[in-house]
Every structure is written in structure tokens, then in C-alpha cells.
Motif scaffolding. Sequence first.
Motif, mmCIF file in Angstrom:
data_model
loop_
_atom_site.group_PDB
_atom_site.id
_atom_site.type_symbol
_atom_site.label_atom_id
_atom_site.label_comp_id
_atom_site.label_asym_id
_atom_site.label_seq_id
_atom_site.Cartn_x
_atom_site.Cartn_y
_atom_site.Cartn_z
ATOM 1 N N VAL A 106 10.556 -93.338 -23.865
ATOM 2 C CA VAL A 106 9.859 -94.622 -24.021
ATOM 3 C C VAL A 106 8.639 -94.522 -24.925
ATOM 4 O O VAL A 106 8.169 -95.546 -25.429
ATOM 5 N N GLY A 107 8.111 -93.298 -25.149
ATOM 6 C CA GLY A 107 6.950 -93.154 -26.024
ATOM 7 C C GLY A 107 7.245 -93.647 -27.427
ATOM 8 O O GLY A 107 6.417 -94.310 -28.064
ATOM 9 N N TYR A 108 8.437 -93.333 -27.921
ATOM 10 C CA TYR A 108 8.861 -93.803 -29.249
ATOM 11 C C TYR A 108 8.991 -95.323 -29.253
ATOM 12 O O TYR A 108 8.507 -95.998 -30.168
ATOM 13 N N GLU A 109 9.644 -95.868 -28.221
ATOM 14 C CA GLU A 109 9.842 -97.315 -28.140
ATOM 15 C C GLU A 109 8.502 -98.049 -28.057
ATOM 16 O O GLU A 109 8.309 -99.088 -28.700
ATOM 17 N N LEU A 110 7.589 -97.497 -27.252
ATOM 18 C CA LEU A 110 6.287 -98.136 -27.073
ATOM 19 C C LEU A 110 5.497 -98.141 -28.376
ATOM 20 O O LEU A 110 4.973 -99.180 -28.798
ATOM 21 N N ALA A 111 5.426 -96.984 -29.041
ATOM 22 C CA ALA A 111 4.684 -96.894 -30.305
ATOM 23 C C ALA A 111 5.343 -97.748 -31.384
ATOM 24 O O ALA A 111 4.659 -98.363 -32.213
ATOM 25 N N PHE A 112 6.662 -97.795 -31.385
ATOM 26 C CA PHE A 112 7.417 -98.604 -32.340
ATOM 27 C C PHE A 112 7.024 -100.074 -32.206
ATOM 28 O O PHE A 112 6.807 -100.780 -33.197
ATOM 29 N N GLY A 113 6.905 -100.536 -30.967
ATOM 30 C CA GLY A 113 6.563 -101.937 -30.741
ATOM 31 C C GLY A 113 5.114 -102.272 -31.036
ATOM 32 O O GLY A 113 4.791 -103.411 -31.384
ATOM 33 N N GLN A 162 7.080 -95.903 -48.644
ATOM 34 C CA GLN A 162 6.928 -94.478 -48.952
ATOM 35 C C GLN A 162 6.019 -93.784 -47.935
ATOM 36 O O GLN A 162 6.321 -92.680 -47.470
ATOM 37 N N ALA A 163 4.918 -94.446 -47.575
ATOM 38 C CA ALA A 163 3.994 -93.864 -46.597
ATOM 39 C C ALA A 163 4.661 -93.737 -45.230
ATOM 40 O O ALA A 163 4.552 -92.700 -44.559
ATOM 41 N N GLY A 164 5.352 -94.801 -44.817
ATOM 42 C CA GLY A 164 6.028 -94.778 -43.522
ATOM 43 C C GLY A 164 7.095 -93.708 -43.448
ATOM 44 O O GLY A 164 7.212 -92.991 -42.445
ATOM 45 N N MET A 165 7.884 -93.560 -44.522
ATOM 46 C CA MET A 165 8.945 -92.551 -44.525
ATOM 47 C C MET A 165 8.366 -91.140 -44.532
ATOM 48 O O MET A 165 8.894 -90.234 -43.865
ATOM 49 N N LEU A 166 7.272 -90.932 -45.269
ATOM 50 C CA LEU A 166 6.635 -89.613 -45.296
ATOM 51 C C LEU A 166 6.139 -89.224 -43.904
ATOM 52 O O LEU A 166 6.381 -88.100 -43.431
ATOM 53 N N PHE A 167 5.452 -90.147 -43.232
ATOM 54 C CA PHE A 167 4.968 -89.865 -41.875
ATOM 55 C C PHE A 167 6.128 -89.686 -40.902
ATOM 56 O O PHE A 167 6.034 -88.901 -39.953
ATOM 57 N N PHE A 168 7.231 -90.392 -41.146
ATOM 58 C CA PHE A 168 8.398 -90.251 -40.280
ATOM 59 C C PHE A 168 8.990 -88.842 -40.407
ATOM 60 O O PHE A 168 9.378 -88.222 -39.408
ATOM 61 N N ILE A 169 9.051 -88.325 -41.638
ATOM 62 C CA ILE A 169 9.549 -86.959 -41.858
ATOM 63 C C ILE A 169 8.652 -85.947 -41.149
ATOM 64 O O ILE A 169 9.131 -85.055 -40.431
ATOM 65 N N LEU A 170 7.336 -86.080 -41.357
ATOM 66 C CA LEU A 170 6.388 -85.124 -40.769
ATOM 67 C C LEU A 170 6.432 -85.168 -39.240
ATOM 68 O O LEU A 170 6.390 -84.122 -38.573
ATOM 69 N N SER A 171 6.527 -86.365 -38.680
ATOM 70 C CA SER A 171 6.584 -86.481 -37.218
ATOM 71 C C SER A 171 7.903 -85.941 -36.676
ATOM 72 O O SER A 171 7.945 -85.397 -35.560
ATOM 73 N N SER A 172 8.982 -86.060 -37.448
ATOM 74 C CA SER A 172 10.270 -85.485 -37.032
ATOM 75 C C SER A 172 10.189 -83.964 -36.990
ATOM 76 O O SER A 172 10.768 -83.325 -36.105
ATOM 77 N N GLN A 231 5.955 -90.436 -34.107
ATOM 78 C CA GLN A 231 7.173 -90.836 -34.811
ATOM 79 C C GLN A 231 7.413 -92.342 -34.667
ATOM 80 O O GLN A 231 7.805 -93.015 -35.628
ATOM 81 N N GLY A 232 7.145 -92.878 -33.486
ATOM 82 C CA GLY A 232 7.291 -94.312 -33.262
ATOM 83 C C GLY A 232 6.315 -95.126 -34.094
ATOM 84 O O GLY A 232 6.661 -96.186 -34.626
ATOM 85 N N LEU A 233 5.075 -94.634 -34.228
ATOM 86 C CA LEU A 233 4.079 -95.322 -35.057
ATOM 87 C C LEU A 233 4.509 -95.357 -36.521
ATOM 88 O O LEU A 233 4.349 -96.376 -37.209
ATOM 89 N N SER A 234 5.064 -94.243 -37.009
ATOM 90 C CA SER A 234 5.526 -94.207 -38.402
ATOM 91 C C SER A 234 6.696 -95.163 -38.609
ATOM 92 O O SER A 234 6.810 -95.806 -39.660
#
Length: 464
Positions: free
Chosen positions: A49-56, A76-86, A105-108
Motif C-alpha cells: 500500500v505504500g506505493y499506492e498511497l504515494a502514487f495517489g 523525463q524527471a519522473g522516469m529517472l526517479f522511477f528508475i532510481l527508486s526501482s 517509487q510511488g511518488l515518482s
Amino acid sequence: MNKHQGIALFVLLLAGFVTIFDLFVVNVAIVSIEKSLNASLTELTLIIVGYELAFGLLLITGGRLGDIFGKKTLYQAGMLFFILSSVLCALAPTAMLLVIARFIQGLSSAILFPQVYSSIRINFDQQQAKKAFGYLGMMLGLAAIAGQAFGGWLITLNLFGLSWRTIFLINIPIGILAIALSHYLSEGDKIKVNLDWVGVILSSSGIGVTLLPFLMLPIWGWALSSSSILIMGLLLIALFVYYEIKLEQKRKVPLLSIRILNNRPFVIGLFIVMCVYATSSAFPLLLSILLQNGLGLTPLQSGLMFVPASIGFVISSFITPSWVNRYGDKVLLWGAVLYGISYIVLMMNINVTSSLIHFNKLILSLFFIGFTQGMIMTPMLNLVLSTVQMESAGMASGFTATLQQIGAAIGATAALVILQYKLQHTVSKMAFEQLSNAVSFSLLFNVIMALCAAGLLWLLIRLK
């Protein structure tokens, strides 16, 4: 659609895939994570749920940031942070660090995902956008199912002994490819305003607190404290709306223009989105419980049972845009009605008195669900977002994506509550019969939501 636009669409579809894939893939990895990291029930729940919560939390903000700094830049910024968080998720040595990495990862994803919707509006003309949203709807549906089937296969493969960590590492090559090709995207017009930070804080805290009791239901149950938290969240959202109204009255630019809520077709469209996405979270949850707890299937076997729905969804996603062009938006209305009927058919096929479910009938039922879901979900986003002006595309996209998350959270919670209630009030000599009856009864929620979506679509089509 020329070659340049085709590559741009491919880039947007990659972002849609990874964000939704990671929303679902952890469900099949949770047992492996528990054994590997010796995680507690609370930690396992927070990983999901941490991903879902941050996503929302930041979807509205993410959409507005795209309006201010440009859609391509935020992509580009969102995808870069998504890679790093993954990478952080894959390297997490403890369960608590994985919880933190999943939240990041959810925030990105919240920064990245709204740019997909708004970029379709600015990269394609109206006719091309219908096809683009059709492909996007198909990709989001595939990502949800791939999260269970492909994710289960990755874990079973146990590549280099990495087990569950591969479900996060797979995001790295996809993300790098997306960033490398992102120059094909258009930046879009930028609005020269300062970000409404008070609005960001109020909206994020309001959405987060509202979603929390729904997402934490497996641990907390629904007690007085859950109701208190929900009321607090709704009050924060009300305060956010009040603040945004006052900001507009002072002729300042708010995070969310409340005037968009005066757009009646758009508001109706948001409720349609909530209804449809409530079913999309409740359905796989209920069926997975029946397949794994009732029939004893492994997570991989259970995930593969969703393949017929995936095939139906893909076929429908290719066909539906041409139907919409020929017959108009009433195709969505037919799709919503048939979508409700498809769940009635599934209920009849699983409400049996023994574990000898007729799998041929079950497979056909799942194909029917996937096909009818594609009829409504594929063109729905284009229909809803086409009701707003181009300059509000980012804001409307963030708002729509937020309602998707809220709908999904409500759907999963409602499914669990109804299932638990039915199990407590059903007496049967056979455990499977009790579970199948309870799951079948719980699917009534999806029937009701589909028919509500049909009614709202009828109203929206009349208004247009």
C-alpha cells in the motif's frame, strides 16, 4: 499518425506500463519477500500500500507541474526517479527499507503518470488521440495482468538467484529506453505561475489521510479509528477546496482550478472513472483469493488464469476505436452494460458446490470480462479528458488519475469487506463451497459499479 508520433506514443505507453505493472506485481511476490526479508504482516502490507498511497498523493500536483515546467521535462524527471527508486527496491536489504523505497517509487509514478494523459492531448489531434487512448487503455490493462502473470514467471525463473528482486530490476532497461526516446515528445505550452505550495500540502495530506484507512484495512480492520481518520481526510479535502476557491477569487493561480468542477460532463466522467477502476481492483483480488485459497493454485498458476482476460482486453482494445468512430460514444454504454453482465456470468460459473469448477467455462467467462472491460476502459479516458480545454489538460489529467486511485482503493476495500461479511454469515460443510459462494456474492459489487457506470455514461452522452 506519422513515424515521429508513433515513437512518441510508444514512449508514453512505456510509462503507463511500468507504473501500473509495479502497482500489481508485488502481490505475487509477497510470499517470496516475506521469506527473504523475514517481513512482518504490517511490513508486507506497507510494501503493497505504500506505493499506492504515494502514487495517489501527488497525482494532482504532478499534473500541475507538467503545466508549469512542461510535459516532456516532467516525464523525463519522473522516469529517472522511477528508475532510481526501482534500484533502491531491488537492493533493499530489509523489509523497512523496501517500504521506504516503494513509497519513493510511488511518488515518482505520481510525477510521471499524469504526463502520459496530458501528452496524448498535445502530441496528437482529436482523431489520433482516440486511437492513442485506445492503445493506452490496452497497455494499462495488460500491465495489470502482466503484473500477476509475468511477475510470477520472473520470480519462478529466479534469474541469477535474485528471486523477487527481478520484478524491480526489469524497470531499468524499460526506463532507460523511455528516456532515450523521450525527445520525440512535445513539451507543450508552459504557464508562467508559481506552484501553489499550500494547495500541494492540503491536497496531498487530504488524499493520503482519506486513502489510508482503505489501504490499511487488512491490518486495522474497520474500527472507530478508521472512521475518524476518514473524516479527518475528508475535512482536509474540504479545506483544500475552500482554499483553492479563495485563491481564485484573489485572481491567483491555484493548484486545482475549482472552476473545472463546474464542467458537468467532466465531473460525471470522473465518477465513471471511479466506478470502472473500482471493479478493476476488486475483480483480480477476489478471483486470486478463490484460485489460491480455494483451489490451492500457486501465485504463478493463479496469475496465468488471468491470461484469457488479457487476450479479450487486447482484442477489444483494437476493435473498439473503430466501433466508436462508426457508432459514436454509445459503444461505451453498450460496453458498460455487457461488462456488468460478464460478472453475472462469472458468478454463475464459480458459485458451485464442489471444487470441480468447469475451467473451460471459467476461461470463457474471463475472456468475456476482459473483452467488455476493453470496450469501456479503452475509450473512456479520451471521452472524459476531451470534455476539458487544452490549457487545463495537465490539471485534468492529474485529477482523473487521482480518482482512478481512489476508485481502486474503494473497490479493493469493498470487495474484502463484503467477502468477510459473507464468510461470517455463510454456513457450509465444505470450505470451498463457502468460499466460492462468498466470492460470487462479493462480485455483485462489480455488477452494481458497472451498471452505475452505464447510467452515468448515458447521462454524459446526452449532455454532449
